[in-house]
Design an enzyme around this catalytic site. Sequence first.
Site, PDB file in Angstrom:
ATOM      1  N   LYS A  51      35.511  19.271  17.616  1.00 65.55           N
ATOM      2  CA  LYS A  51      35.606  20.743  17.608  1.00 65.55           C
ATOM      3  C   LYS A  51      35.809  21.240  16.182  1.00 65.55           C
ATOM      4  CE  LYS A  51      37.377  20.917  22.327  1.00 65.55           C
ATOM      5  NZ  LYS A  51      38.554  20.785  23.198  1.00 65.55           N
ATOM      6  N   GLN A  95      44.841  21.380  23.069  1.00 68.47           N
ATOM      7  CA  GLN A  95      44.094  20.390  23.848  1.00 68.47           C
ATOM      8  C   GLN A  95      44.903  19.937  25.064  1.00 68.47           C
ATOM      9  OE1 GLN A  95      40.927  19.562  23.272  1.00 68.47           O
ATOM     10  NE2 GLN A  95      40.817  18.070  24.905  1.00 68.47           N
ATOM     11  N   ASP A 118      39.962  29.344  25.294  1.00 72.18           N
ATOM     12  CA  ASP A 118      39.829  28.425  26.425  1.00 72.18           C
ATOM     13  C   ASP A 118      39.713  29.168  27.755  1.00 72.18           C
ATOM     14  OD1 ASP A 118      39.724  25.664  25.980  1.00 72.18           O
ATOM     15  OD2 ASP A 118      41.856  25.550  25.500  1.00 72.18           O
TER      16      ASP A 118
END
Length: 292
Positions: A51, A95, A118
């Site tokens: 990412k 994460q 997200d």
Amino acid sequence: MQIISGAAVAEKVLEECRRDIAELAALGRKPGLAVVLVGDDPASRAYVRSKDKKCRDLGLHSVKLELPATTTQEELLAHVHALNNDPAIHGILVQSPPPKHIDEAAIVRAIDPAKDVDGFHPVNVAKLALEDPTGFVPCTPLGCQRLLIDAGIETSGAHAVVVGRSMIVGKPMALLLMAKGKGGDATVTVTHSRTKDLAAITRAADIIIAAIGRPHFIKAEHVKEGAVVIDVGINRVDDPTTEKGYKLVGDVAYDEVAPKCKAITPVPGGVGPMTIAMLMANTIKACKQAKS
Ligand code: GUN
């Protein structure tokens, strides 16, 4: 049989991102993403690094925080608050999954919903259910929907069966497919580990989204002739013949399922590249919607 190339569609999305980034640059603005990893899970570490790398390749501002597994809830919250208040950061991603001592739900709620690229914050979950386009949709299901659209798969009126009910994929995928408009208007069934006679349900599907996290779980018997199969799985299985000692396989037994399909995504090279492309797109959207 059509093999849907996630790599090709992801490249298209990234090209759109480059255009948007250039337009923002002309206004003196640069989207910024912070990715936070707690602990040293190898798969998570690999995701976070890719990412960060994609951000840099595109010329986005990227901050990567790799925190030790011993990081406390309070320390992690302090990092999130600092990123919430940093005007150079438009998107924040912590994460998942974090170590067991971390209360993940509390962390997600601490992220400014306007920076929650997200799409896990309750405000964004609600916006998805309400079909409010200002919200952020989780990157993986958003990428799956984009794959269906770009592959020319008609979702309107189709029976889509989602296998898996996670907050990251299954639930938002179902909401996207049942929403009004392009890539939506489907009749959606959500199945999961407690579903009785799963194969009878998936065999009735025009579109199957496999997001169970179990290697090669969906077999030929689960799929009707002419179905479209989107494989979200990225499972590490031991393979001593490879240099790393493992290989990545999907939730679908590709070799036996593919011949029955109208279209299918491979693993790797299917949904995987889309997830990261949609994260970039969400970060740009967050920057555009931000005041600075
Ligand atoms: N772990 C697996 N997928 C994801 C994702 O899309 N976002 C975050 N934050 N963690 C994940």
